[in-house]
Design a protein around this motif. Structure first.
Motif, short mmCIF file in Angstrom:
data_model
loop_
_atom_site.label_atom_id
_atom_site.label_comp_id
_atom_site.label_asym_id
_atom_site.label_seq_id
_atom_site.Cartn_x
_atom_site.Cartn_y
_atom_site.Cartn_z
N THR A 314 1.06 -1.10 -0.08
CA THR A 314 -0.23 -0.07 0.32
C THR A 314 0.95 1.25 0.08
O THR A 314 1.79 1.58 0.91
CB THR A 314 -0.90 0.22 1.37
N LEU A 315 0.60 2.12 -0.81
CA LEU A 315 0.92 3.74 -0.87
C LEU A 315 -0.11 4.63 0.56
O LEU A 315 -0.99 4.86 -0.99
CB LEU A 315 1.12 3.98 -2.16
N GLU A 316 0.91 5.27 0.66
CA GLU A 316 0.30 5.82 1.50
C GLU A 316 0.45 7.54 1.40
O GLU A 316 1.31 8.14 1.36
CB GLU A 316 0.56 5.27 3.16
N CYS A 317 -0.47 7.94 1.07
CA CYS A 317 -0.75 9.37 0.53
C CYS A 317 -0.43 10.10 1.79
O CYS A 317 -0.19 11.53 1.54
CB CYS A 317 -2.24 10.16 -0.18
N LYS A 318 -1.22 9.51 3.39
CA LYS A 318 -1.16 11.10 3.92
C LYS A 318 0.47 10.54 4.49
O LYS A 318 0.07 11.67 5.01
CB LYS A 318 -1.72 10.22 5.60
N GLY A 319 0.75 9.86 4.66
CA GLY A 319 2.49 9.88 4.69
C GLY A 319 3.24 10.58 3.08
O GLY A 319 4.41 10.91 3.77
N LEU A 320 2.27 11.22 2.39
CA LEU A 320 3.11 12.40 1.30
C LEU A 320 2.88 13.60 1.25
O LEU A 320 3.14 14.38 0.83
CB LEU A 320 3.22 11.59 -0.06
N ALA A 321 1.52 13.57 2.23
CA ALA A 321 0.67 15.13 2.45
C ALA A 321 1.34 16.13 2.66
O ALA A 321 1.60 17.29 2.33
CB ALA A 321 -0.12 15.35 3.33
N HIS A 322 2.62 15.78 3.65
CA HIS A 322 3.34 16.80 3.78
C HIS A 322 5.25 17.36 2.97
O HIS A 322 5.35 18.67 3.11
CB HIS A 322 4.00 16.93 5.48
N LEU A 323 4.87 16.63 1.85
CA LEU A 323 6.09 16.64 1.53
C LEU A 323 4.93 17.57 0.07
O LEU A 323 4.79 18.02 -0.80
CB LEU A 323 5.61 15.27 0.31
#
Length: 376
Positions: A314-323
């Protein structure tokens, strides 16, 4: 079976191989001897070999064998190491596990030497004449716990391929390590503070294989020299909670270094200035099913590449949101990846490349780059 193999080897070795302690008198050693061993024990001191230097002067290999590393080295043997300077045709020399404290300057006369093993000795320093061994290919110093520095002349060993300095007490590398362009194995690199032994010296060693341990990285902190760092096959390396990477670091590549994922939560807090991150192969082994978790990645990232990460599903968009500065996301060969969870990718994203992800085939056309004004 062992005895049979030994006897067979002795038959083929014939008069070219000899064990000094098997002869009551040194004069019994044949003139055709090319490979000679000597056991470091008091009942057969090296001094006996001095009597027959002319008979063994064509020796190619000399192995000093210590069957008990705690056994004291016969003091009578020490001065007689000077005899080695008379064996000018030596190709291989070993004093492994012998309680030897120094080598004579005359070691530099062995200009045909290709292999030198001083592992587990009490060597305190090496003579500058070591640099005269321009044909030397292997230097083993493993377990030399009293060795604190290497000679400046190390830079002259241009044919050196293997250097093992594990478990030594080196404070820094000698100047000019970048000149050793034939190096294929370097166990450790101790970063110094001077211009000639900084970490940039490693950049010229293009033939290095396997892993390398880099210590004293604090000597590159707050200096403009380290911009790119590639970690390949560092299976036992993880991020330390103490100290910060150099502020100059912009590009980090992690390949075949699974253990790094176990401390991935430290990346966001440590790599504040990182702009490019590339992760290849496993990242933390089979335990990482979802990537990235919130707070794992530094907000400064502009480019993120994920290649052949076999366990991630799974690719977590939440883990990318702050980028908020992320411009390119490249995902390749992650065969178990089947889900993209979360509502949005970063609004700054310009390029999304998803390739060779069979389980995502229904959501994205494989093998094409999707340039989007609005990736949401």
């Amino acid at each position: 079976m062992h005895d049979l193999v030994h006897d067979l080897a002795m038959i083929f070795a014939g008069e070219f191989c000899s064990r000094a302690e098997e002869h009551e008198k040194a004069v019994e050693i044949g003139m055709k001897t090319r490979h000679l061993s000597h056991i470091a024990k008091e009942d057969y001191p090296i001094s006996k070999l001095l009597e027959v230097c002319d008979r063994i002067k064509h020796t190619r290999t000399f192995l000093e064998i210590n069957l008990n590393k705690w056994e004291s080295f016969n003091v009578e043997n020490a001065p007689c190491i000077l005899l080695l300077s008379q064996l000018k045709y030596l190709r291989a020399l070993s004093f492994k596990s012998v309680r030897l404290e120094s080598l004579p300057d005359s070691i530099g006369k062995l200009t045909h030497l290709r292999y030198l093993n001083l592992s587990h000795t009490n060597i305190v320093s090496l003579p500058e004449s070591l640099g005269s061994l321009y044909k030397l290919q292997t230097l083993k110093l493993y377990g030399c716990g009293r060795l604190k520095m290497l000679p400046v002349s190390m830079q002259d060993l241009v044919n050196l391929r293997h250097l093992d300095i594990r478990r030594t007490r080196l404070n820094e590398m000698p100047r000019g390590m970048s000149k050793l362009k034939s190096l294929q194995f370097l166990s450790d690199y101790v970063v110094g503070k001077d211009e000639g032994n900084k970490i940039r010296e490693l950049g010229a060693l293009a033939n290095l294989h396997q892993s390398i341990c880099i210590s004293h990285l604090e000597n590159v902190v707050n200096t403009p020299q380290l911009e790119n760092l590639v970690l390949v096959g560092c299976t036992e390396m993880d991020f330390s909670p103490t100290g910060d990477p150099p502020r100059s670091l912009r590009y980090l590549e992690i390949s075949y270094s699974d253990k790094l994922a176990s401390s991935a939560t430290l990346m966001n807090s440590q790599f504040h200035w990182l702009t490019q991150l590339s992760i290849q192969s496993e990242f933390g082994g089979a335990s990482v099913k979802s990537f990235p978790k919130e707070g794992w990645l530094p907000a400064s990232l502009e480019i993120l590449r994920l290649n052949n990460i076999k366990s991630v599903e799974t690719l977590e968009c939440k883990g990318l949101a702050h980028l908020t500065s992320l411009q390119a996301l490249d995902i390749y060969g992650c065969h178990k990846l089947e889900n993209i969870e979360g509502e949005k990718l970063p609004a700054s994203l310009i390029l999304l490349n998803i390739d060779s992800i069979p389980l995502l085939g229904k959501r994205c056309e494989l093998g094409k780059r999707c340039k989007m004004k609005d990736p949401q």
